[in-house]
Every structure is written in C-alpha cells, then in structure tokens.
Enzyme design. Structure first.
Site, PDB file in Angstrom:
ATOM      1  N   ILE A 125     -12.974  -5.161  29.131  1.00  0.00           N
ATOM      2  CA  ILE A 125     -12.855  -4.454  30.406  1.00  0.00           C
ATOM      3  C   ILE A 125     -11.459  -3.872  30.568  1.00  0.00           C
ATOM      4  O   ILE A 125     -11.282  -2.789  31.145  1.00  0.00           O
ATOM      5  CB  ILE A 125     -13.232  -5.366  31.589  1.00  0.00           C
ATOM      6  CG1 ILE A 125     -13.345  -4.568  32.887  1.00  0.00           C
ATOM      7  CG2 ILE A 125     -12.244  -6.508  31.750  1.00  0.00           C
ATOM      8  CD1 ILE A 125     -14.445  -3.528  32.892  1.00  0.00           C
ATOM      9  N   ALA A 126     -10.438  -4.564  30.042  1.00  0.00           N
ATOM     10  CA  ALA A 126      -9.078  -4.031  30.084  1.00  0.00           C
ATOM     11  C   ALA A 126      -8.981  -2.748  29.267  1.00  0.00           C
ATOM     12  O   ALA A 126      -8.278  -1.805  29.650  1.00  0.00           O
ATOM     13  CB  ALA A 126      -8.094  -5.070  29.566  1.00  0.00           C
ATOM     14  N   ARG A 127      -9.691  -2.716  28.157  1.00  0.00           N
ATOM     15  CA  ARG A 127      -9.697  -1.511  27.323  1.00  0.00           C
ATOM     16  C   ARG A 127     -10.329  -0.336  28.074  1.00  0.00           C
ATOM     17  O   ARG A 127      -9.820   0.787  28.049  1.00  0.00           O
ATOM     18  CB  ARG A 127     -10.458  -1.802  26.029  1.00  0.00           C
ATOM     19  CG  ARG A 127     -10.565  -0.632  25.059  1.00  0.00           C
ATOM     20  CD  ARG A 127     -11.149  -1.106  23.742  1.00  0.00           C
ATOM     21  NE  ARG A 127     -10.264  -2.094  23.131  1.00  0.00           N
ATOM     22  CZ  ARG A 127      -9.197  -1.776  22.421  1.00  0.00           C
ATOM     23  NH1 ARG A 127      -8.893  -0.505  22.212  1.00  0.00           N
ATOM     24  NH2 ARG A 127      -8.434  -2.714  21.904  1.00  0.00           N
ATOM     25  N   TYR A 174       1.578 -14.681  30.085  1.00  0.00           N
ATOM     26  CA  TYR A 174       1.306 -14.013  31.351  1.00  0.00           C
ATOM     27  C   TYR A 174       2.514 -14.118  32.282  1.00  0.00           C
ATOM     28  O   TYR A 174       2.817 -13.186  33.041  1.00  0.00           O
ATOM     29  CB  TYR A 174       0.070 -14.621  32.007  1.00  0.00           C
ATOM     30  CG  TYR A 174      -1.194 -14.485  31.180  1.00  0.00           C
ATOM     31  CD1 TYR A 174      -1.493 -13.297  30.522  1.00  0.00           C
ATOM     32  CD2 TYR A 174      -2.080 -15.548  31.063  1.00  0.00           C
ATOM     33  CE1 TYR A 174      -2.642 -13.168  29.771  1.00  0.00           C
ATOM     34  CE2 TYR A 174      -3.244 -15.435  30.314  1.00  0.00           C
ATOM     35  CZ  TYR A 174      -3.526 -14.241  29.668  1.00  0.00           C
ATOM     36  OH  TYR A 174      -4.663 -14.112  28.920  1.00  0.00           O
ATOM     37  N   HIS A 186      -9.251 -16.129  36.929  1.00  0.00           N
ATOM     38  CA  HIS A 186      -8.842 -15.167  37.958  1.00  0.00           C
ATOM     39  C   HIS A 186      -7.941 -15.796  39.009  1.00  0.00           C
ATOM     40  O   HIS A 186      -6.912 -15.225  39.396  1.00  0.00           O
ATOM     41  CB  HIS A 186     -10.074 -14.563  38.644  1.00  0.00           C
ATOM     42  CG  HIS A 186     -10.845 -13.622  37.777  1.00  0.00           C
ATOM     43  ND1 HIS A 186     -11.952 -12.932  38.217  1.00  0.00           N
ATOM     44  CD2 HIS A 186     -10.668 -13.238  36.495  1.00  0.00           C
ATOM     45  CE1 HIS A 186     -12.429 -12.181  37.248  1.00  0.00           C
ATOM     46  NE2 HIS A 186     -11.662 -12.362  36.181  1.00  0.00           N
ATOM     47  N   LYS A 197     -13.898  -8.286  39.156  1.00  0.00           N
ATOM     48  CA  LYS A 197     -15.008  -8.941  39.848  1.00  0.00           C
ATOM     49  C   LYS A 197     -15.754  -9.814  38.828  1.00  0.00           C
ATOM     50  O   LYS A 197     -15.718  -9.549  37.618  1.00  0.00           O
ATOM     51  CB  LYS A 197     -15.919  -7.889  40.506  1.00  0.00           C
ATOM     52  CG  LYS A 197     -16.300  -6.699  39.596  1.00  0.00           C
ATOM     53  CD  LYS A 197     -17.391  -7.047  38.646  1.00  0.00           C
ATOM     54  CE  LYS A 197     -17.476  -6.044  37.530  1.00  0.00           C
ATOM     55  NZ  LYS A 197     -17.946  -6.671  36.286  1.00  0.00           N
ATOM     56  N   ARG A 245     -18.530 -15.932  26.313  1.00  0.00           N
ATOM     57  CA  ARG A 245     -18.053 -16.365  27.621  1.00  0.00           C
ATOM     58  C   ARG A 245     -19.195 -16.442  28.630  1.00  0.00           C
ATOM     59  O   ARG A 245     -19.160 -17.252  29.554  1.00  0.00           O
ATOM     60  CB  ARG A 245     -16.964 -15.422  28.142  1.00  0.00           C
ATOM     61  CG  ARG A 245     -17.447 -14.007  28.435  1.00  0.00           C
ATOM     62  CD  ARG A 245     -16.343 -13.121  28.984  1.00  0.00           C
ATOM     63  NE  ARG A 245     -16.826 -11.774  29.231  1.00  0.00           N
ATOM     64  CZ  ARG A 245     -17.515 -11.403  30.303  1.00  0.00           C
ATOM     65  NH1 ARG A 245     -17.793 -12.295  31.245  1.00  0.00           N
ATOM     66  NH2 ARG A 245     -17.914 -10.161  30.455  1.00  0.00           N
ATOM     67  N   ASP A 247     -21.195 -12.073  36.581  1.00  0.00           N
ATOM     68  CA  ASP A 247     -20.910 -10.926  35.735  1.00  0.00           C
ATOM     69  C   ASP A 247     -21.761  -9.713  36.101  1.00  0.00           C
ATOM     70  O   ASP A 247     -21.263  -8.585  36.147  1.00  0.00           O
ATOM     71  CB  ASP A 247     -21.134 -11.292  34.265  1.00  0.00           C
ATOM     72  CG  ASP A 247     -20.280 -10.452  33.331  1.00  0.00           C
ATOM     73  OD1 ASP A 247     -20.825  -9.556  32.678  1.00  0.00           O
ATOM     74  OD2 ASP A 247     -19.060 -10.688  33.266  1.00  0.00           O
TER      75      ASP A 247
END
Length: 343
Positions: A29-31, A72, A93, A111, A179, A192
């Site tokens: 999702i970061a990509r 992080y 999160h 989300k 996951r 998800d």
C-alpha cells in the site's frame, strides 16, 4: 424537470500545498501511495523507514525520497518530515501513530485506523492533546464520485433513504498475503476489506443505531467472511458483506423513495460508475470518473490542504466518525467470535 447528478467539487490535487512526507513501512500500500503521490500531486516524499534499512533504501531510491531509515523512531525524529503516513499492518497502527504524534508529526493512518475502538480513541486523544493533524486513510471518501454521492444526499435528491447495500470481496485466502491469515497482525476480511462497505454505509446513513453480524472463521480464528446488517436513527437499513474467499461484484446502492444510486466497478475505487435510476428502472443520469489511473492522491491532497490551513482533522473523514466506525467493527468481531492476541 428531470433529476440529474451534481458535478463533483473535488479540488485539484496538484493545487494542494506541498508537504514533506515520511512513510513508515514500505509495503504494497505504501508503494501505491508513493506512486500516486509522485504522479498526481505536488507532494514530496522526504523519508521512508523500515525495520530493514536495505529495504528502506531501495524504496527511497525508487521513489526519490531524500532519506531512508532503519527504524521508525529515526524517521519521526527527522525535522524535515512534516507528516507521517502509517502503512504497516493493522496491529502496528496504534503504536506507530502514537510514535509519530508524540514526535509532533501529523499522521495519515491506513484503514482500518487501529485494531479496536480503545486504540482508536487513544490515537485521537493523543493527536488532539499534541495539536497535530490526524486522519484515517479511507481514501474512498476523497474520490470525485463519492463527492457526487455526498452532494446527492445533502440535496435530498433520492428522497428518503431506505436501504443501502455494499459488498467487498477479494480472493485473498488462503493463498494471499499471510498477514490476512494471522490473528497477531489483526488479519481477516473485516479490517482489510469490510471496512469499505462499513465506512460507506456510515457515510450514507449518518451513523448506526444497531449492528448485527454473522460470519465464517478460518482455522486460525480470523474472519473469512461476514454478513452485516446495520440500522440508522431514521430506520434505514444497510446490508453489507465482505469475504476474502472470492471476488464479489464490489458494488453499492443507495435506495430512496424518489430515486436510487447504483455504483459499479468497484464502488470504492477511482473507476467507479455512478448511475441515477428512477423507481421505474430508467437511468436518469450517470457519472463516469475522468482520470482513473490513481486514487490515493486525493487523500494526500486533502491532508496537505487541511494541514496548510492549520486544521487538525478533515470533515470528510472526521476523527469521531473513525472512532464510531471502529466501534461498529468491534461489534461485528464480537458477534462472529474474532479476538486478537493482547486485546
């Protein structure tokens, strides 16, 4: 005069003020987020962090980030980062959002916002205490076709809303991302995939007065699929479904006494088609999105506009609504029997 759909009022993402972004956890999702950021906004990717420094460095090279970190904590301490995008699994999160908030950074949190209501409330309280921006990355809320839907509801174009339907199913288990199968990572269909129909119904109905659910669990105790009914204060009903066992139509409808909206292909994404349909089945109007190559850039631009204006949240995905939706997800999990380790 025949009913017609309003035009979207979504601001141009390229016109949003430029923020320097940091990304925590460079996964899939970061990509997608970094790709949309670079292609369709004036935003700047400043830094990326992973527990694996080589992975962070590879991501930084690919997307032109200035800095890469192997922790992080190092990223949130970077004074050149304005806002942090939390792209880790659901189980992380809460901790990562608070890490960024405590460092004085605004956060956009993937989300579902957290695993449960208690964690969501803690993140919201932390952001408000620190006076930093926070928002759930429910990117659908910021797409042009959802702005059309929102205007239809505000104008009463459909009459009294009676029922809402929405489904989201993808064939992601057992051969998809691990996951989703792992309780320790807050896996399962609901957080998800089911978050999309639940958030959509909450937007349409203005909140839920009851949530009723049944579901099927995997042998590891996460939900493989869920069937959910919600009610609103007005008496309207929502019939929602999610599964990670099969691809479903992923459509939605909003049915009112005067007309209905039908949203196809996929209802939550940038390629969605919105049709305004009369009670007799005649199509009165339709909205087809223009630029359908990306979608995540609209939420990034919303963050940039709000932060640039000195605001601490977005009215399009308000923090109190995020917590309320999280509460509804908790009710679903309780009823179907899903509990994550440590809860």
């Amino acid at each position: 005069m025949p009913l017609t759909l309003p035009a979207p009022c979504t601001p141009d993402p390229m016109a949003a003020p430029t923020l320097r972004w940091g990304i925590l956890a460079p996964g899939g999702i970061a990509r997608s987020f970094a790709t949309a950021l670079r292609a369709r906004t004036g935003q700047r990717l400043q830094a990326v962090a992973s527990r694996s420094l080589p992975r962070a460095e590879a991501f930084a090279r690919e997307f032109g980030a200035t800095a890469a970190y192997g922790s992080y904590a190092a990223l949130v301490a970077d004074p050149d980062v304005d806002v942090v995008y939390v792209a880790a699994p659901h189980s992380e999160h809460h901790a990562l959002a608070l890490l960024a908030i405590e460092a004085g950074k605004g956060v956009l949190v993937e989300k579902a916002f957290t695993r449960n209501t208690a964690e969501a409330a803690e993140v919201v309280a932390g952001a408000r205490r620190a006076r930093v921006f926070a928002m759930e990355a429910m990117w659908t809320r910021f797409l042009p076709h959802v702005d059309v839907v929102r205007q239809c509801l505000e104008q009463g174009l459909l009459g009294q809303v009676c029922t809402v339907t929405a489904d989201h199913g993808q064939q992601l288990y057992p051969d998809g991302p691990q996951r989703l199968a792992d309780p320790a990572l807050a896996g399962g269909a609901l957080l998800d995939l089911g978050i999309y129909p639940m958030s959509f119904a909450h937007l349409v109905l203005g909140g839920f007065t009851s949530v009723t659910a049944t579901g099927q669990l995997t042998d590891r105790g996460v939900d493989a699929q869920d069937a959910i009914t919600v009610t609103s204060a007005s008496g309207a009903l929502g019939m929602l479904g999610t599964t990670m066992l099969a691809k479903t139509p992923t459509t939605a409808s909003i049915c009112g006494t005067g007309a209905r909206l039908e949203i196809d292909g996929d209802f939550y994404g940038p390629r969605a088609l919105v049709r305004l349909v009369a009670p007799d089945g005649r199509e009165l109007d339709r909205f087809v999105a223009g630029d359908t190559a990306y979608g995540l850039h609209f939420q990034a631009a919303e963050v940039a506009r709000r932060v640039g204006a000195g605001e601490l949240e977005s009215p399009l995905m308000a923090l109190d609504e995020t917590v309320a939706i999280m509460g509804a997800l908790d009710q679903v999990r309780t009823q179907v029997g899903v509990r994550y380790p440590g809860e």
